[in-house]
Design a protein around this motif. Sequence first.
Motif, PDB file in Angstrom:
ATOM      1  N   ILE A   1      79.126  29.016  23.042  1.00  0.00           N
ATOM      2  CA  ILE A   1      79.150  27.562  22.835  1.00  0.00           C
ATOM      3  C   ILE A   1      79.314  26.923  24.217  1.00  0.00           C
ATOM      4  CG2 ILE A   1      80.339  25.600  21.776  1.00  0.00           C
ATOM      5  CD1 ILE A   1      79.374  27.383  19.563  1.00  0.00           C
ATOM      6  N   THR A   2      78.381  26.079  24.570  1.00  0.00           N
ATOM      7  CA  THR A   2      78.413  25.468  25.900  1.00  0.00           C
ATOM      8  C   THR A   2      78.333  23.953  25.766  1.00  0.00           C
ATOM      9  OG1 THR A   2      77.012  27.324  26.530  1.00  0.00           O
ATOM     10  CG2 THR A   2      77.349  25.630  28.185  1.00  0.00           C
ATOM     11  N   THR A   3      79.048  23.257  26.633  1.00  0.00           N
ATOM     12  CA  THR A   3      78.884  21.797  26.665  1.00  0.00           C
ATOM     13  C   THR A   3      78.328  21.393  28.032  1.00  0.00           C
ATOM     14  OG1 THR A   3      80.962  21.089  27.662  1.00  0.00           O
ATOM     15  CG2 THR A   3      81.022  21.618  25.315  1.00  0.00           C
ATOM     16  N   SER A   4      77.922  20.145  28.110  1.00  0.00           N
ATOM     17  CA  SER A   4      77.389  19.650  29.387  1.00  0.00           C
ATOM     18  C   SER A   4      78.502  19.336  30.385  1.00  0.00           C
ATOM     19  CB  SER A   4      76.523  18.416  29.153  1.00  0.00           C
ATOM     20  OG  SER A   4      77.229  17.452  28.405  1.00  0.00           O
ATOM     21  N   GLN A   5      79.773  19.467  29.975  1.00  0.00           N
ATOM     22  CA  GLN A   5      80.902  19.237  30.906  1.00  0.00           C
ATOM     23  C   GLN A   5      81.181  20.507  31.683  1.00  0.00           C
ATOM     24  OE1 GLN A   5      84.270  18.127  28.574  1.00  0.00           O
ATOM     25  NE2 GLN A   5      83.697  15.998  28.474  1.00  0.00           N
ATOM     26  N   LEU A   6      81.577  20.467  32.890  1.00  0.00           N
ATOM     27  CA  LEU A   6      81.391  19.375  33.814  1.00  0.00           C
ATOM     28  C   LEU A   6      80.181  19.612  34.700  1.00  0.00           C
ATOM     29  CD1 LEU A   6      84.977  19.222  35.387  1.00  0.00           C
ATOM     30  CD2 LEU A   6      83.969  17.465  33.963  1.00  0.00           C
ATOM     31  N   CYS A   7      79.923  20.930  34.912  1.00  0.00           N
ATOM     32  CA  CYS A   7      79.059  21.172  36.050  1.00  0.00           C
ATOM     33  C   CYS A   7      77.733  21.835  35.648  1.00  0.00           C
ATOM     34  CB  CYS A   7      79.779  22.009  37.088  1.00  0.00           C
ATOM     35  SG  CYS A   7      80.476  23.489  36.394  1.00  0.00           S
ATOM     36  N   ASP A   8      76.771  21.725  36.552  1.00  0.00           N
ATOM     37  CA  ASP A   8      75.435  22.242  36.288  1.00  0.00           C
ATOM     38  C   ASP A   8      75.377  23.781  36.190  1.00  0.00           C
ATOM     39  OD1 ASP A   8      74.486  19.655  36.184  1.00  0.00           O
ATOM     40  OD2 ASP A   8      73.965  19.578  38.302  1.00  0.00           O
TER      41      ASP A   8
ATOM     42  N   GLU B   1      73.055  30.881  21.546  1.00  0.00           N
ATOM     43  CA  GLU B   1      73.910  29.890  22.201  1.00  0.00           C
ATOM     44  C   GLU B   1      73.767  28.551  21.480  1.00  0.00           C
ATOM     45  OE1 GLU B   1      72.497  28.603  25.995  1.00  0.00           O
ATOM     46  OE2 GLU B   1      74.320  27.500  26.496  1.00  0.00           O
ATOM     47  N   PHE B   2      74.876  27.852  21.330  1.00  0.00           N
ATOM     48  CA  PHE B   2      74.817  26.478  20.819  1.00  0.00           C
ATOM     49  C   PHE B   2      75.239  25.551  21.954  1.00  0.00           C
ATOM     50  CE2 PHE B   2      76.152  22.606  18.801  1.00  0.00           C
ATOM     51  CZ  PHE B   2      75.191  22.444  17.797  1.00  0.00           C
ATOM     52  N   PHE B   3      74.442  24.511  22.158  1.00  0.00           N
ATOM     53  CA  PHE B   3      74.712  23.615  23.286  1.00  0.00           C
ATOM     54  C   PHE B   3      75.107  22.220  22.790  1.00  0.00           C
ATOM     55  CE2 PHE B   3      73.661  20.639  26.627  1.00  0.00           C
ATOM     56  CZ  PHE B   3      74.214  21.272  27.741  1.00  0.00           C
ATOM     57  N   ILE B   4      76.168  21.676  23.378  1.00  0.00           N
ATOM     58  CA  ILE B   4      76.626  20.325  23.015  1.00  0.00           C
ATOM     59  C   ILE B   4      76.461  19.403  24.222  1.00  0.00           C
ATOM     60  CG2 ILE B   4      78.616  18.929  22.296  1.00  0.00           C
ATOM     61  CD1 ILE B   4      79.751  21.430  20.967  1.00  0.00           C
ATOM     62  N   ASP B   5      75.748  18.330  24.012  1.00  0.00           N
ATOM     63  CA  ASP B   5      75.566  17.348  25.084  1.00  0.00           C
ATOM     64  C   ASP B   5      76.679  16.305  24.975  1.00  0.00           C
ATOM     65  OD1 ASP B   5      74.269  15.911  27.172  1.00  0.00           O
ATOM     66  OD2 ASP B   5      73.413  14.560  25.686  1.00  0.00           O
ATOM     67  N   VAL B   6      77.556  16.275  25.956  1.00  0.00           N
ATOM     68  CA  VAL B   6      78.639  15.279  25.969  1.00  0.00           C
ATOM     69  C   VAL B   6      78.238  14.162  26.932  1.00  0.00           C
ATOM     70  CG1 VAL B   6      81.098  14.871  26.406  1.00  0.00           C
ATOM     71  CG2 VAL B   6      80.340  17.097  25.572  1.00  0.00           C
ATOM     72  N   PRO B   7      78.152  12.939  26.441  1.00  0.00           N
ATOM     73  CA  PRO B   7      77.756  11.848  27.341  1.00  0.00           C
ATOM     74  C   PRO B   7      78.726  11.706  28.508  1.00  0.00           C
ATOM     75  CG  PRO B   7      77.647  11.128  25.061  1.00  0.00           C
ATOM     76  CD  PRO B   7      78.326  12.468  25.062  1.00  0.00           C
ATOM     77  N   PHE B   8      78.156  11.468  29.658  1.00  0.00           N
ATOM     78  CA  PHE B   8      78.974  11.284  30.863  1.00  0.00           C
ATOM     79  C   PHE B   8      79.576   9.874  30.859  1.00  0.00           C
ATOM     80  CE2 PHE B   8      79.379   9.928  35.307  1.00  0.00           C
ATOM     81  CZ  PHE B   8      80.146  10.969  35.819  1.00  0.00           C
ATOM     82  N   GLY B   9      80.784   9.778  31.374  1.00  0.00           N
ATOM     83  CA  GLY B   9      81.371   8.472  31.647  1.00  0.00           C
ATOM     84  C   GLY B   9      81.784   7.669  30.442  1.00  0.00           C
ATOM     85  N   ALA B  10      82.224   8.357  29.385  1.00  0.00           N
ATOM     86  CA  ALA B  10      82.614   7.622  28.171  1.00  0.00           C
ATOM     87  C   ALA B  10      83.776   6.659  28.442  1.00  0.00           C
ATOM     88  CB  ALA B  10      82.997   8.604  27.073  1.00  0.00           C
TER      89      ALA B  10
END
Lengths: 435, 367
Positions: free
Chosen positions: A145-152, A169-178
């Motif tokens: 399980i991976t999220t877009s936080q924090l780094c590339d 793999e399951f990927f979660i996109d977390v919006p930046f700068g909430a």
Amino acid sequence: MLLAYRQKRTGQLEAFLALAASRKERSTMKDFSEKISSIAGKEPDKLTAAQKRGSFITKLLMQAYSPNETVVWHSLFMPTEIFYAMDIIPFSTEMVSAGLAGAGLSKDLVEIGESYTQCNDSCSFATCAVGAINEDIFPVPDFLITTSQLCDPAKKLASMSAKKYGRREFFIDVPFGAYSLNNEDYSIARKYVTRQLYEMIAFIEDETGKKLDYDRLAEIIKLSNETRDWFRKVREIRKGPAVIRGAKALDFSSVLLNIWGSNEAVDIFRTLYEEVGRKSSEGGLPNEKYRIGWVHLRPYYDNTIINYLEENCGAYIVVEENNYIFWDELDSDNPLESIAEKLLANPAYSDLQIKNRLYSENIEEYRLDGIIGYAHKGCRHFYSALHIASEHFKNRISFLVVDGDCVDPRAYSFPLVKTRLDSFIDSMSIRKDGF
Amino acid sequence: MDFEQFKTNIKKGEFTGNSFAWVCTYTPEEIIHAAGFFPVGIRKSSGCEDEDVYLGRNMCSFAHSIFGGALRGSYGGMKGIVIAHGCECLRRLYDGWNEWNSLMEPSYAYQLNVPVMCNNLAIKYFESNLRSFIRELEANYSVSITDEKLLKSIKLYNQTRLLLNRLAALRERANPPVTGQQVWEIIDICMSTPKEVFNEVFEEFLLVLEADDKGLFESKRKRILVYGGLYNPEIVKYIEREDTGGMVVCEDTCNGLRYFDIPENELSTSDPVEMISRRYLSKMPCSRISGHYEERIVSDLLALVKRYRVDGVVYYITKRCENQYWEFPSIKDALEMDGVPLKRIEGDISGDIPTRELKSFIELLNF
């Protein structure tokens, strides 16, 4: 019947332990086995908070190598409450990289990792993890399980690992700068992440063949909230005289720990609260001259910097960025919305003005004399942020940025850093005492 | 009309007022255009990389170049800049812009949050971000961005994409009528010229190219695909030198196909914002993309290798680009499996390139 891929874990553990034994002389945890045996001989109630944490993390690590366990590889900052509610062992490759550095293994593994990435200025947490994956010393995951936080690099590391092990793999996109969003946009962002969490649960249920028990999740969330309460109390006590050594506090790295939602976490942080409370009533640690805020992590292969500051200069770390409890109490009636909010609330994943605001609050609340940022050279995110922040605060407080690497020891030289630490102490002295 | 005449004719129609900058191809120019601005892509070196002493030394040369350029007035007269949250370096570029706002020109910067994956949920979410961007532009510049204006802009930009795709198709020929260097210049001009002007002048030039059945190269050349984010144009120049012996037939880059590969589907919905959102997330992905859509990075590249009958791929990594560093191994594995020769070159967006390495790579392709 055991799943075939899980049977590899036994051999992977043996390879890991053999490698660790061969590099024992490089380890900063030379007395680790002694510590373990001393812990083993003690009544659980007699262990310190740090010992309890070490013991639990070691237990989780060993469980991750068990062919009988369901293991998820997850990226940093992924809330672990759902994993605990589904009896899944969390394994964070980047956190383990820090442990590998402490065990004296990171130099070789980073070099192996660099032969994969073909570069030497990427993040060494990720590069070390790739080295370990290539050496096949990490336990094969059931899924990731991976999220877009924090780094590339973390995102790419996860997709590479999924391919390598043939796991999904399951990927979660977390919006930046909430943090900076208005109410309407925040509500849309929360819905976006919540929907993804529902999809993630469906994915895990599909992988494990087990349904998430929402009553159990509600119980786990209560444990997570209780842990949070104890740690918030620890943070309150630390506004007074220094009560815990900096390296020890940094290693709690509460925002990175994947123990949230466990019974053990409650015990660990309650014990920590009791320890710092006792120390506070004794008047705190000796010879406190300066109060330091620490930003980002530390070198895990060597602890001379913090020891020098605290033992030789009386400059105690009293607050750390990675011990900031940024999320509100989770709502057990709306668990997924609440976990989505926890993901969105991370100030590190927001524009720098937000972080600067938090540093400002720390300066006031913890009566800081100085801030030290350890700028991990491969981290585009923190390295640049620290350099910008140091400029932002230069007229207000002594702000030292130490360029270095948390995992890769190859370019480390304490004498070079010491010169800068001494100047920093001088700068605090001038601001504080006028000479 | 030849290439030089094309450039001269474009300059005649050049428009400089009311410009608004963008830096990443995930930025919908249509919205900026519908607000009444002239969108200008900052897509090459400002020559002021060294002026940036603020962001820290581990940023890529693209971020340093933009920041240094803004400090030195390279983008003077522009009304603002939109910095898409494309990667960690652009994230900090925005922070630096905010921190030293009074030194920057233009001073106004907007950070556009772009999802890093592509599915219906992400498209819906991006749509809401685009609506916030529209509201921000309307409030800050007292403009009105109506659906009608957006649809008009979409039509204009789709026309540009259609023309650029016709150009790309010409490069499938055994001897294309256009060089890689010229294509680099055409895209550069396209990004910094009002599309109304570009479309008209370029279409005329394109007709000439389409009618040219001879091709530009006198000798037989090795067909090279350049892969990367922002690549250094010196690479193309060197590859296409007579004594190097290559020709660039395709750029799987952000200054290449990823800029124009697909149009907005004007029949898919009547809502222009939804149309834009779907187009930008569904376009050829760059290395920032994660999740299932990431698989398209490799499959697109392999398809291009076939389409353009590529002899070798030059993977140009912009130094310090984490996404590219970490993407490279999967590209390498895929090309190796397909037996496609690959050369990895690392460098900045301008300046010197390792010419010897390039030359020997192309020489090896002849064996």
